[in-house]
Design a protein around this motif. Structure first.
Motif, PDB file in Angstrom:
ATOM      1  N   ASP A 229       0.862  -1.187   0.000  1.00  0.00           N
ATOM      2  CA  ASP A 229       0.000   0.000   0.000  1.00  0.00           C
ATOM      3  C   ASP A 229       0.890   1.225   0.000  1.00  0.00           C
ATOM      4  OD1 ASP A 229      -1.920   2.117   0.795  1.00  0.00           O
ATOM      5  OD2 ASP A 229      -3.239   0.432   1.220  1.00  0.00           O
TER       6      ASP A 229
ATOM      7  N   ASP B 250      -3.255  -3.037  -2.181  1.00  0.00           N
ATOM      8  CA  ASP B 250      -4.048  -1.873  -2.553  1.00  0.00           C
ATOM      9  C   ASP B 250      -4.254  -1.876  -4.065  1.00  0.00           C
ATOM     10  OD1 ASP B 250      -5.406   0.546  -2.363  1.00  0.00           O
ATOM     11  OD2 ASP B 250      -3.578   1.743  -2.253  1.00  0.00           O
TER      12      ASP B 250
ATOM     13  N   SER C 135      -9.247  -0.927  -1.280  1.00  0.00           N
ATOM     14  CA  SER C 135      -9.344   0.391  -1.892  1.00  0.00           C
ATOM     15  C   SER C 135     -10.425   1.206  -1.206  1.00  0.00           C
ATOM     16  CB  SER C 135      -9.649   0.294  -3.381  1.00  0.00           C
ATOM     17  OG  SER C 135      -9.632   1.588  -3.952  1.00  0.00           O
TER      18      SER C 135
END
Length: 180
Positions: free
Chosen positions: A53, A97, A127
């Motif tokens: 991420d 992510d 997300s």
């Protein structure tokens, strides 16, 4: 009596009739239980998780949640470095992510699924972007689950729990069914 008082009297609803108090269940069936009332099912101690991420906040939160439950974590701020770390980290679960700088999460997931050494690692996509979520649900390109940001500790562990096999090891759904 004034006009206001007459209108109040005219439109006043009578108080509700007394009713019996609702019955409280003395025992809850396992399926009827609220999630927070059941004991959490964790992966076995030391399960390796890779978090990819670009948000340092998300990395920190996931790391804290996971390590407090005995998981080992590794983190990457972009897909390229996350993919490069797979051979050395050998994660058993990946949080990925969708919206990342450079290679996005969908491309990273395709790379993970194409590689025979990583294709069976369960991946939970994440997300907070509505368009990315819609694209995820439209394509389902091999992810095992999806977690919307922001998320709570309970939500995160719920998504992990859904991927655990009988030995408390995270597995892809197809892998779990093939072994039984």
């Amino acid at each position: 009596m004034g006009i206001f008082a007459q209108l109040q009297a005219l439109f006043r609803t009578p108080p509700p009739a007394p009713t019996a108090p609702p019955k409280i269940a003395t025992s809850l069936a396992p399926l009827g239980e609220e999630r927070r009332q059941r004991p959490r099912l964790n992966a076995r101690e030391g399960t390796r998780v890779l978090i990819i991420d670009d948000s340092k906040t998300i990395l920190t939160v996931l790391r804290k949640f996971l390590r407090s439950a005995g998981y080992e974590t590794a983190e990457a701020l972009d897909a390229e470095s996350g993919l490069a770390s797979l051979p050395s980290q050998r994660p058993e679960l990946i949080f990925l992510d969708i919206v990342l700088p450079g290679m996005n999460g969908f491309a990273a997931l395709r790379a993970i699924r194409r590689d025979p050494t990583t294709r069976d690692i369960p991946v939970i996509m994440m997300s907070g972007n509505e368009q990315a979520m819609e694209q995820f649900f439209g394509s389902r390109i091999g992810a095992d689950d999806f977690m919307k940001k922001p998320f709570s500790r309970q939500e995160m562990f719920f998504h992990i729990e859904r991927l655990l096999d009988d030995q408390q090891i995270p597995r892809r759904a197809a892998t779990r069914h093939a072994e039984t």
